[in-house]
Design a protein around this motif. Structure first.
Motif, PDB file in Angstrom:
ATOM      1  N   ASP A 248       0.814  -1.217   0.000  1.00 48.12           N
ATOM      2  CA  ASP A 248       0.000   0.000   0.000  1.00 48.12           C
ATOM      3  C   ASP A 248       0.846   1.266   0.000  1.00 48.12           C
ATOM      4  O   ASP A 248       0.507   2.247  -0.641  1.00 48.12           O
ATOM      5  N   ASP A 249       1.920   1.254   0.765  1.00 44.99           N
ATOM      6  CA  ASP A 249       2.789   2.427   0.872  1.00 44.99           C
ATOM      7  C   ASP A 249       4.157   1.948   1.343  1.00 44.99           C
ATOM      8  O   ASP A 249       4.413   1.840   2.542  1.00 44.99           O
ATOM      9  N   PRO A 250       5.052   1.632   0.400  1.00 44.79           N
ATOM     10  CA  PRO A 250       6.332   1.043   0.798  1.00 44.79           C
ATOM     11  C   PRO A 250       7.169   1.944   1.707  1.00 44.79           C
ATOM     12  O   PRO A 250       7.785   1.462   2.654  1.00 44.79           O
ATOM     13  N   GLU A 251       7.174   3.253   1.442  1.00 41.59           N
ATOM     14  CA  GLU A 251       7.993   4.145   2.260  1.00 41.59           C
ATOM     15  C   GLU A 251       7.470   4.244   3.693  1.00 41.59           C
ATOM     16  O   GLU A 251       8.247   4.185   4.649  1.00 41.59           O
ATOM     17  N   ALA A 252       6.156   4.360   3.849  1.00 44.68           N
ATOM     18  CA  ALA A 252       5.576   4.414   5.200  1.00 44.68           C
ATOM     19  C   ALA A 252       5.789   3.087   5.929  1.00 44.68           C
ATOM     20  O   ALA A 252       6.108   3.071   7.126  1.00 44.68           O
ATOM     21  N   HIS A 253       5.634   1.976   5.219  1.00 47.59           N
ATOM     22  CA  HIS A 253       5.851   0.662   5.825  1.00 47.59           C
ATOM     23  C   HIS A 253       7.285   0.535   6.337  1.00 47.59           C
ATOM     24  O   HIS A 253       7.517   0.131   7.485  1.00 47.59           O
ATOM     25  N   VAL A 254       8.233   0.902   5.500  1.00 47.22           N
ATOM     26  CA  VAL A 254       9.643   0.775   5.871  1.00 47.22           C
ATOM     27  C   VAL A 254       9.973   1.700   7.041  1.00 47.22           C
ATOM     28  O   VAL A 254      10.699   1.321   7.968  1.00 47.22           O
ATOM     29  N   LEU A 255       9.402   2.918   7.051  1.00 46.57           N
ATOM     30  CA  LEU A 255       9.649   3.822   8.178  1.00 46.57           C
ATOM     31  C   LEU A 255       9.006   3.284   9.455  1.00 46.57           C
ATOM     32  O   LEU A 255       9.600   3.379  10.540  1.00 46.57           O
ATOM     33  N   GLN A 256       7.826   2.684   9.357  1.00 41.89           N
ATOM     34  CA  GLN A 256       7.198   2.080  10.537  1.00 41.89           C
ATOM     35  C   GLN A 256       8.068   0.976  11.116  1.00 41.89           C
ATOM     36  O   GLN A 256       8.274   0.909  12.329  1.00 41.89           O
ATOM     37  N   VAL A 257       8.556   0.106  10.253  1.00 45.53           N
ATOM     38  CA  VAL A 257       9.396  -0.998  10.735  1.00 45.53           C
ATOM     39  C   VAL A 257      10.655  -0.447  11.395  1.00 45.53           C
ATOM     40  O   VAL A 257      11.029  -0.853  12.507  1.00 45.53           O
ATOM     41  N   ALA A 258      11.308   0.493  10.728  1.00 48.72           N
ATOM     42  CA  ALA A 258      12.570   1.030  11.239  1.00 48.72           C
ATOM     43  C   ALA A 258      12.381   1.751  12.569  1.00 48.72           C
ATOM     44  O   ALA A 258      13.171   1.548  13.507  1.00 48.72           O
ATOM     45  N   THR A 259      11.347   2.579  12.668  1.00 54.95           N
ATOM     46  CA  THR A 259      11.170   3.353  13.900  1.00 54.95           C
ATOM     47  C   THR A 259      10.659   2.490  15.050  1.00 54.95           C
ATOM     48  O   THR A 259      11.028   2.722  16.210  1.00 54.95           O
ATOM     49  N   SER A 260       9.839   1.491  14.750  1.00 53.52           N
ATOM     50  CA  SER A 260       9.377   0.627  15.844  1.00 53.52           C
ATOM     51  C   SER A 260      10.526  -0.244  16.362  1.00 53.52           C
ATOM     52  O   SER A 260      10.584  -0.561  17.558  1.00 53.52           O
ATOM     53  N   TRP A 261      11.460  -0.599  15.502  1.00 58.24           N
ATOM     54  CA  TRP A 261      12.678  -1.294  15.936  1.00 58.24           C
ATOM     55  C   TRP A 261      13.519  -0.342  16.785  1.00 58.24           C
ATOM     56  O   TRP A 261      13.957  -0.680  17.884  1.00 58.24           O
ATOM     57  N   GLU A 262      13.713   0.853  16.307  1.00 56.54           N
ATOM     58  CA  GLU A 262      14.523   1.853  16.995  1.00 56.54           C
ATOM     59  C   GLU A 262      14.004   2.180  18.386  1.00 56.54           C
ATOM     60  O   GLU A 262      14.762   2.291  19.334  1.00 56.54           O
ATOM     61  N   VAL A 263      12.698   2.354  18.504  1.00 63.23           N
ATOM     62  CA  VAL A 263      12.136   2.857  19.751  1.00 63.23           C
ATOM     63  C   VAL A 263      11.826   1.739  20.742  1.00 63.23           C
ATOM     64  O   VAL A 263      12.208   1.815  21.912  1.00 63.23           O
ATOM     65  N   VAL A 264      11.145   0.684  20.296  1.00 62.66           N
ATOM     66  CA  VAL A 264      10.680  -0.335  21.246  1.00 62.66           C
ATOM     67  C   VAL A 264      11.200  -1.745  20.959  1.00 62.66           C
ATOM     68  O   VAL A 264      10.795  -2.697  21.609  1.00 62.66           O
ATOM     69  N   GLY A 265      12.086  -1.898  19.987  1.00 63.56           N
ATOM     70  CA  GLY A 265      12.688  -3.203  19.739  1.00 63.56           C
ATOM     71  C   GLY A 265      11.832  -4.169  18.947  1.00 63.56           C
ATOM     72  O   GLY A 265      12.137  -5.364  18.880  1.00 63.56           O
ATOM     73  N   ARG A 266      10.756  -3.667  18.349  1.00 63.84           N
ATOM     74  CA  ARG A 266       9.896  -4.533  17.530  1.00 63.84           C
ATOM     75  C   ARG A 266      10.654  -4.914  16.256  1.00 63.84           C
ATOM     76  O   ARG A 266      11.410  -4.116  15.722  1.00 63.84           O
ATOM     77  N   HIS A 267      10.448  -6.113  15.773  1.00 61.36           N
ATOM     78  CA  HIS A 267      11.096  -6.633  14.560  1.00 61.36           C
ATOM     79  C   HIS A 267      12.583  -6.934  14.780  1.00 61.36           C
ATOM     80  O   HIS A 267      13.375  -6.891  13.837  1.00 61.36           O
ATOM     81  N   ALA A 268      12.981  -7.246  15.994  1.00 62.54           N
ATOM     82  CA  ALA A 268      14.394  -7.489  16.293  1.00 62.54           C
ATOM     83  C   ALA A 268      14.992  -8.572  15.392  1.00 62.54           C
ATOM     84  O   ALA A 268      16.171  -8.502  15.027  1.00 62.54           O
ATOM     85  N   GLU A 269      14.168  -9.549  15.012  1.00 61.13           N
ATOM     86  CA  GLU A 269      14.669 -10.646  14.179  1.00 61.13           C
ATOM     87  C   GLU A 269      15.143 -10.183  12.804  1.00 61.13           C
ATOM     88  O   GLU A 269      15.878 -10.891  12.113  1.00 61.13           O
ATOM     89  N   GLU A 270      14.751  -8.992  12.403  1.00 63.47           N
ATOM     90  CA  GLU A 270      15.120  -8.459  11.088  1.00 63.47           C
ATOM     91  C   GLU A 270      16.528  -7.874  11.051  1.00 63.47           C
ATOM     92  O   GLU A 270      17.055  -7.606   9.970  1.00 63.47           O
ATOM     93  N   PHE A 271      17.130  -7.658  12.223  1.00 64.39           N
ATOM     94  CA  PHE A 271      18.377  -6.909  12.283  1.00 64.39           C
ATOM     95  C   PHE A 271      19.442  -7.709  13.034  1.00 64.39           C
ATOM     96  O   PHE A 271      19.469  -7.708  14.265  1.00 64.39           O
ATOM     97  N   PRO A 272      20.315  -8.394  12.294  1.00 62.24           N
ATOM     98  CA  PRO A 272      21.322  -9.263  12.916  1.00 62.24           C
ATOM     99  C   PRO A 272      22.275  -8.490  13.833  1.00 62.24           C
ATOM    100  O   PRO A 272      22.498  -7.291  13.667  1.00 62.24           O
ATOM    101  N   GLU A 273      22.824  -9.212  14.784  1.00 57.96           N
ATOM    102  CA  GLU A 273      23.730  -8.622  15.780  1.00 57.96           C
ATOM    103  C   GLU A 273      24.867  -7.836  15.130  1.00 57.96           C
ATOM    104  O   GLU A 273      25.211  -6.741  15.578  1.00 57.96           O
ATOM    105  N   ARG A 274      25.472  -8.393  14.090  1.00 60.25           N
ATOM    106  CA  ARG A 274      26.610  -7.713  13.452  1.00 60.25           C
ATOM    107  C   ARG A 274      26.180  -6.362  12.872  1.00 60.25           C
ATOM    108  O   ARG A 274      26.882  -5.364  13.028  1.00 60.25           O
ATOM    109  N   ALA A 275      25.029  -6.333  12.227  1.00 66.09           N
ATOM    110  CA  ALA A 275      24.517  -5.072  11.663  1.00 66.09           C
ATOM    111  C   ALA A 275      24.214  -4.087  12.784  1.00 66.09           C
ATOM    112  O   ALA A 275      24.507  -2.893  12.675  1.00 66.09           O
TER     113      ALA A 275
END
Length: 195
Positions: A115-142
């Motif tokens: 529906d909106d790739p940019e909004a989706h990607v920003l939601q994923v990134a910011t929810s990871w940044e703020v509350v740790g949601r989607h942790a499985e998407e971001f490996p330890e090394r990264a």
């Protein structure tokens, strides 16, 4: 390491974010772009990189003193600033409106990538940044690489203070709803806070 698109608009957005955001909020905005670009690449999500970068860099400007609205939720205020910014850098009004929408939507219910790739990607990134949601998407090394380059600088505590302030003044906002849903506990439990 992912780098910003080399365009006048992204350079200008970085200048605006650097001028008005605290160091912790600036690094958060940069990390939001990096995490989002990483996630989009891993999932083959086609998105407008310049538009996403500008939105990521400006998405929290509504939390800063010069752009905080006493009536609008911070994401709406930041979205309006992004529209003005987009027009000022020469974007057509429709593209500027897209930047506004991406910023507004990042605080709404989940938006599917289709529906909106940019909004989706920003939601994923910011929810990871703020509350740790989607942790499985971001490996330890990264995680280690990004945090070394763009450290948190007390981001969790600063961001919580911003949300609590928004909640007091704007009780019907998404930030207030987050405070009621224990954003403080979720921030404290974020693996990025202890990395």
């Amino acid at each position: 390491m992912i780098t910003f698109p080399n365009t006048p608009a992204t350079a200008a957005a970085l200048s605006v974010a650097t001028r008005f955001c605290s160091p912790a909020l600036l690094n958060h905005s940069i990390r939001s772009y990096v995490w989002g670009a990483m996630y989009a690449s891993a999932h083959a999500i086609a998105y407008d990189d310049e538009l996403f970068c500008v939105a990521a860099l400006l998405h929290d400007t509504g939390l800063t003193e010069p752009f905080d609205s006493h009536r609008l939720p911070f994401e709406d205020a930041g979205g309006q600033l992004a529209w003005v910014f987009g027009v000022a850098v020469g974007w057509p009004q429709e593209r500027a409106a897209r930047a506004r929408d991406v910023i507004v939507l990042h605080m709404r219910d989940d938006v599917p990538a289709a529906d909106d790739p940019e909004a989706h990607v920003l939601q994923v990134a910011t929810s990871w940044e703020v509350v740790g949601r989607h942790a499985e998407e971001f490996p330890e090394r990264a995680r280690a690489e990004v945090l070394t380059r763009y450290p948190r600088l007390g981001f969790g505590a600063e961001f919580l203070g911003c949300f609590e302030d928004q909640a007091r003044r704007k009780p019907d906002s998404a930030a207030a709803a987050s405070v009621r849903r224990d954003v403080a506990g979720r921030i404290a439990a974020n693996p990025l806070e202890t990395a």
